[in-house]
Scaffold this motif. Structure first.
Motif, PDB file in Angstrom:
ATOM      1  N   GLN A   1     -61.457 -29.715 -20.204  1.00 56.06           N
ATOM      2  CA  GLN A   1     -62.800 -29.779 -20.798  1.00 56.06           C
ATOM      3  C   GLN A   1     -63.122 -28.473 -21.525  1.00 56.06           C
ATOM      4  O   GLN A   1     -62.947 -27.401 -20.945  1.00 56.06           O
ATOM      5  CB  GLN A   1     -63.841 -29.951 -19.685  1.00 56.06           C
TER       6      GLN A   1
ATOM      7  N   THR B   1     -64.965 -25.231 -22.734  1.00 59.77           N
ATOM      8  CA  THR B   1     -65.995 -24.411 -22.088  1.00 59.77           C
ATOM      9  C   THR B   1     -66.833 -23.715 -23.164  1.00 59.77           C
ATOM     10  O   THR B   1     -66.510 -23.794 -24.355  1.00 59.77           O
ATOM     11  CB  THR B   1     -65.339 -23.332 -21.215  1.00 59.77           C
ATOM     12  N   GLU B   2     -67.835 -22.968 -22.737  1.00 64.06           N
ATOM     13  CA  GLU B   2     -68.654 -22.210 -23.689  1.00 64.06           C
ATOM     14  C   GLU B   2     -67.806 -21.225 -24.474  1.00 64.06           C
ATOM     15  O   GLU B   2     -67.970 -21.043 -25.668  1.00 64.06           O
ATOM     16  CB  GLU B   2     -69.687 -21.408 -22.888  1.00 64.06           C
TER      17      GLU B   2
ATOM     18  N   ASP C   1     -64.668 -21.514 -25.233  1.00 64.79           N
ATOM     19  CA  ASP C   1     -63.894 -22.228 -26.251  1.00 64.79           C
ATOM     20  C   ASP C   1     -64.751 -22.434 -27.489  1.00 64.79           C
ATOM     21  O   ASP C   1     -64.302 -22.222 -28.617  1.00 64.79           O
ATOM     22  CB  ASP C   1     -63.425 -23.597 -25.715  1.00 64.79           C
TER      23      ASP C   1
ATOM     24  N   ARG D   1     -57.612 -24.379 -26.738  1.00 66.63           N
ATOM     25  CA  ARG D   1     -58.558 -23.758 -25.791  1.00 66.63           C
ATOM     26  C   ARG D   1     -58.181 -22.296 -25.671  1.00 66.63           C
ATOM     27  O   ARG D   1     -57.060 -21.912 -26.007  1.00 66.63           O
ATOM     28  CB  ARG D   1     -58.434 -24.385 -24.379  1.00 66.63           C
TER      29      ARG D   1
ATOM     30  N   ASP E   1     -60.447 -18.142 -19.237  1.00 61.50           N
ATOM     31  CA  ASP E   1     -61.545 -18.533 -18.339  1.00 61.50           C
ATOM     32  C   ASP E   1     -61.223 -19.837 -17.585  1.00 61.50           C
ATOM     33  O   ASP E   1     -62.102 -20.438 -16.988  1.00 61.50           O
ATOM     34  CB  ASP E   1     -62.869 -18.690 -19.127  1.00 61.50           C
ATOM     35  N   LYS E   2     -59.951 -20.245 -17.604  1.00 58.68           N
ATOM     36  CA  LYS E   2     -59.615 -21.525 -16.974  1.00 58.68           C
ATOM     37  C   LYS E   2     -59.012 -21.325 -15.581  1.00 58.68           C
ATOM     38  O   LYS E   2     -58.456 -20.274 -15.275  1.00 58.68           O
ATOM     39  CB  LYS E   2     -58.595 -22.299 -17.831  1.00 58.68           C
TER      40      LYS E   2
END
Ligand code: FES
Length: 359
Positions: free
Chosen positions: A49, A51-52, A54, A68, A72-73
């Motif tokens: 999904q 994220t902000e 990305d 991506r 932050d994953k």
């Protein structure tokens, strides 16, 4: 445990592991140290999904294509592609050994001197979704091709590891697996009994990039050196249970170990009833063992162990245990002893098992 597939190879990670930690190990660069300021740690991971972060660094169309940023994953059950460099400093190996553990679904391959420097997990090319019976059937029909396939994967993965560590081949190639896989690897018919694999390894060409192949002892067809290797680290009064499609339980007694295997196990109501019967069978009167649980379905078996009032804990099979075989003759002698004093119980012929199963 999560499984993240990176550039086609599977890596296991504890729940909550930052993806960045794994990628740094593999040689990916994080220009801002993975602090989310540069947007350069790009990976392609469609299933993740956005994220902000990305959205801050990537256009909508890039996100749509699957791009991506990585830092932050969290590692999870998804697949990704990324660019790795060879800039990582790999440790200088004092010696070069390959250690292999062959499971029904996956194979672990590591490069080691005194200890494992790096290991990879690949899909077992013989597994076609039909358990160990399917593997045997295919080998019966198409023996040579299956042998070739298994050897090719082991050779390819080893060579990739050699390249990373600047080696040409290994001095020793140690394989821990059950008797079925050892027969497939060595090209022996499945109905042959009581084979000493090490006796045939000398001078035999297994198409592997090594000077010497060493097979860890196994008991019968189903109880392999990978799980016997684990017993070496346990004291008496322990039952170790490997909860995979090939279910193996070994009870470590003072003078004798007893082992049970059940193949193509499904952990449904009937399967778990069989597991309970095995635990009762191995748990002799007055014997309160500690249980070590391994494998994909360990959590399903947990309730049974708790229900029997036994203490237990979860473990992961470690490639470093077969690796210790290379550490010294004393260990080899010990593992051989473990083998020779392990007797296999055939549950189908065991009245006790059937009695417990019917309870
Ligand atoms: S490394 Fe800079 S944003 Fe990820």
């Amino acid at each position: 445990m999560k499984k993240v597939i990176i550039n086609g190879k599977e890596y296991k990670a504890e729940e909550g592991t930052p993806l960045k930690d794994i990628l740094i190990e593999l040689g990916m660069e994080f220009p801002c140290g993975g602090t989310g300021r540069c947007g350069k740690c790009r990976i392609k991971a469609k299933d993740v999904q956005p994220t902000e972060k990305d959205r801050k660094f990537l256009s909508d169309s890039a996100i749509e294509e699957g791009w991506r940023i990585a830092c932050d994953k969290i590692a999870d059950d998804y697949e990704l592609e990324c660019k790795l460099t060879d800039a990582v400093k790999r440790r200088e190996l004092g010696a070069c050994n390959i250690i292999v553990s062959i499971g029904v679904k996956e194979i672990k391959i590591g490069i080691a001197d005194d200890e494992i420097a790096e290991e990879v997990t690949v899909v077992n090319p013989l597994y076609d979704g039909n358990g160990i019976s399917g593997i045997c059937e295919n080998y019966d029909k198409n023996g040579k091709a299956q042998t070739k396939l298994l050897r090719a994967v082991l050779a390819k993965e080893s060579i990739e590891l050699f390249e990373k560590y600047g080696k040409a081949k290994s001095e020793t190639f140690a394989v821990a697996a059950n008797g079925i896989f050892l027969k497939i690897l060595t090209g022996i018919k499945l109905d042959e009994k009581d084979i000493d694999f090490n006796a045939i390894s000398d001078g035999h060409n297994f198409d592997l990039p090594t000077e010497e192949v060493y097979f860890l002892p196994c008991v019968g067809d189903y109880i392999g050196g990978d799980i016997l290797g684990e017993t070496v680290n346990c004291g008496d009064n322990t039952i170790i249970i490997d909860c995979e499609e090939l279910f193996v339980a070994v009870s470590i007694g003072k003078d004798n170990n007893e082992a049970v295997a059940m193949w193509d196990m499904s952990y449904d109501e009937v399967g778990l009833k069989a597991v309970r019967a095995v635990v009762k069978l191995l748990r002799k009167e007055g014997f309160t063992p500690f249980v070590r649980l391994y494998g994909e379905y360990a959590e399903k078996v947990e309730k049974i162990i708790a229900g029997e009032g036994l203490e237990y804990s979860f473990y992961e099979k470690k490639l470093s245990n077969p690796a210790k075989v290379l550490g010294g003759l004393r260990y080899r002698a010990k593992l051989n002893k473990e083998k020779s004093v392990t007797s296999e119980i055939n549950v189908l012929n065991s009245e006790e098992f059937h009695k417990y199963f019917a309870e």
